[in-house]
Scaffold this active site. Sequence first.
Site, PDB file in Angstrom:
ATOM      1  N   ASN A  12      74.304 -14.403 -18.447  1.00 10.81           N
ATOM      2  CA  ASN A  12      73.362 -15.283 -17.638  1.00 10.81           C
ATOM      3  C   ASN A  12      72.354 -13.885 -17.778  1.00 10.81           C
ATOM      4  O   ASN A  12      72.064 -13.050 -17.244  1.00 10.81           O
ATOM      5  CB  ASN A  12      73.669 -15.844 -16.520  1.00 10.81           C
ATOM      6  CG  ASN A  12      72.519 -16.026 -15.780  1.00 10.81           C
ATOM      7  OD1 ASN A  12      71.477 -16.592 -16.174  1.00 10.81           O
ATOM      8  ND2 ASN A  12      72.681 -16.595 -14.347  1.00 10.81           N
ATOM      9  N   LYS A  30      69.134 -14.859 -16.740  1.00 12.09           N
ATOM     10  CA  LYS A  30      68.342 -15.018 -16.219  1.00 12.09           C
ATOM     11  C   LYS A  30      66.857 -14.749 -16.342  1.00 12.09           C
ATOM     12  O   LYS A  30      66.495 -15.258 -17.623  1.00 12.09           O
ATOM     13  CB  LYS A  30      68.495 -13.408 -14.662  1.00 12.09           C
ATOM     14  CG  LYS A  30      70.171 -14.237 -13.998  1.00 12.09           C
ATOM     15  CD  LYS A  30      70.001 -13.244 -12.852  1.00 12.09           C
ATOM     16  CE  LYS A  30      71.627 -13.096 -12.490  1.00 12.09           C
ATOM     17  NZ  LYS A  30      72.460 -13.202 -11.057  1.00 12.09           N
ATOM     18  N   HIS A  60      73.616 -22.108 -10.267  1.00 11.33           N
ATOM     19  CA  HIS A  60      73.661 -21.020  -9.746  1.00 11.33           C
ATOM     20  C   HIS A  60      73.441 -20.510  -8.604  1.00 11.33           C
ATOM     21  O   HIS A  60      72.444 -21.538  -7.361  1.00 11.33           O
ATOM     22  CB  HIS A  60      73.135 -20.080 -10.678  1.00 11.33           C
ATOM     23  CG  HIS A  60      72.944 -18.966 -10.744  1.00 11.33           C
ATOM     24  ND1 HIS A  60      72.409 -18.469  -9.558  1.00 11.33           N
ATOM     25  CD2 HIS A  60      74.137 -17.439 -11.521  1.00 11.33           C
ATOM     26  CE1 HIS A  60      73.079 -17.243  -9.989  1.00 11.33           C
ATOM     27  NE2 HIS A  60      73.834 -16.630 -10.975  1.00 11.33           N
ATOM     28  N   GLU A  64      71.565 -18.654  -7.352  1.00 11.63           N
ATOM     29  CA  GLU A  64      69.401 -18.572  -6.904  1.00 11.63           C
ATOM     30  C   GLU A  64      69.325 -19.699  -7.548  1.00 11.63           C
ATOM     31  O   GLU A  64      68.185 -19.716  -6.475  1.00 11.63           O
ATOM     32  CB  GLU A  64      69.592 -17.239  -7.821  1.00 11.63           C
ATOM     33  CG  GLU A  64      70.081 -16.058  -7.425  1.00 11.63           C
ATOM     34  CD  GLU A  64      70.055 -14.813  -8.772  1.00 11.63           C
ATOM     35  OE1 GLU A  64      69.622 -15.717 -10.202  1.00 11.63           O
ATOM     36  OE2 GLU A  64      70.906 -14.228  -9.518  1.00 11.63           O
ATOM     37  N   GLU A  94      81.443 -17.441  -8.432  1.00 12.66           N
ATOM     38  CA  GLU A  94      80.839 -16.203  -7.843  1.00 12.66           C
ATOM     39  C   GLU A  94      80.284 -16.594  -6.225  1.00 12.66           C
ATOM     40  O   GLU A  94      79.501 -17.069  -5.747  1.00 12.66           O
ATOM     41  CB  GLU A  94      79.199 -16.308  -8.753  1.00 12.66           C
ATOM     42  CG  GLU A  94      79.372 -17.102 -10.313  1.00 12.66           C
ATOM     43  CD  GLU A  94      77.901 -16.973 -10.644  1.00 12.66           C
ATOM     44  OE1 GLU A  94      78.362 -15.294 -11.617  1.00 12.66           O
ATOM     45  OE2 GLU A  94      77.201 -17.123 -10.582  1.00 12.66           O
ATOM     46  N   GLY A 109      75.299  -9.242  -8.119  1.00 10.46           N
ATOM     47  CA  GLY A 109      74.125  -7.887  -8.567  1.00 10.46           C
ATOM     48  C   GLY A 109      74.041  -6.828  -7.175  1.00 10.46           C
ATOM     49  O   GLY A 109      72.910  -6.894  -6.794  1.00 10.46           O
ATOM     50  N   SER A 151      78.806  -9.228 -10.411  1.00 12.71           N
ATOM     51  CA  SER A 151      79.249  -7.579 -10.389  1.00 12.71           C
ATOM     52  C   SER A 151      80.442  -7.235 -11.669  1.00 12.71           C
ATOM     53  O   SER A 151      80.527  -6.079 -11.274  1.00 12.71           O
ATOM     54  CB  SER A 151      79.213  -6.774  -8.711  1.00 12.71           C
ATOM     55  OG  SER A 151      78.255  -7.151  -8.380  1.00 12.71           O
TER      56      SER A 151
END
Length: 259
Positions: free
Chosen positions: A11, A13, A96, A98, A168, A174, A213
């Site tokens: 991904n 991003k 996702h 985010e 996730e 991250g 991660s």
Amino acid sequence: MANRQPLIAGNWKLNGTRESVVELASAIASGAEGLSTEVLVCPVSVHLSDVLAVVGKSPVRLGAQNCAEAESGAYTGEVSATMLKEFACEYVIVGHSERRSLYHETSEQVAQKCLTVQKAGMTPILCVGETLEEREAEQVEAVIAAQLDAVLKVGNVEAFRQMVVAYEPVWAIGTGKTASPEEAQAVHALIREKISSLDPEIGSSLRILYGGSMKAENAASLLGQADIDGGLIGGAALDATSFLAICEAAASTVEKSAS
Ligand code: PGA
């Protein structure tokens, strides 16, 4: 156990330039040759055409990071699933964390996007996961169940036939903090059990990726877990060497189980 081919998805991003993504994609395309794992890259939509030109004849698959719920119409700024399909996308990341937190996507919208992606002939990668506060409050199971239930409500268990789920944990994305292999496996098993209780065949063939991660150093131990069928990789996917090391770790789990 069902024969689930591992999937390693990058991904990317909101990163890269036309030039840098082409460079990254070509390094991944040559390194992925002959690997017994499925390899996917998900650039931003405006880079799809450039990346397709590089990976089109390689085993690397192409995916997108999001799409509109609607198929077409007055939705300024959106990109539809059928448009992504025209760029040879096979997968779309949906929901996702985010998107859920920064763009306030609800589980109902995410569920609708899953159906839209499937209708366009692609596979959604449905992201689910709890925040740190939810984990500390022992709500992991309830949070994941609610995120899955939203899809079950509109698409039934059949919606999981052409679907990949990515677990996730939000606190691991991250941050450099990874769920331990045992922590991740416990949630993956919950997800599989929930779907299997509705349809054993769909549950046992459902691929469930871990994301948060994941990197070359921890990939083998995560991918070695019974219900972890691959990874959704952010930071480490922006470096071809790191990403390919994860792909190789996934491929070696296939070779181990075949021997
Ligand atoms: P990360 O991101 O690997 O950088 O933690 C994973 C993701 O957001 O999918």
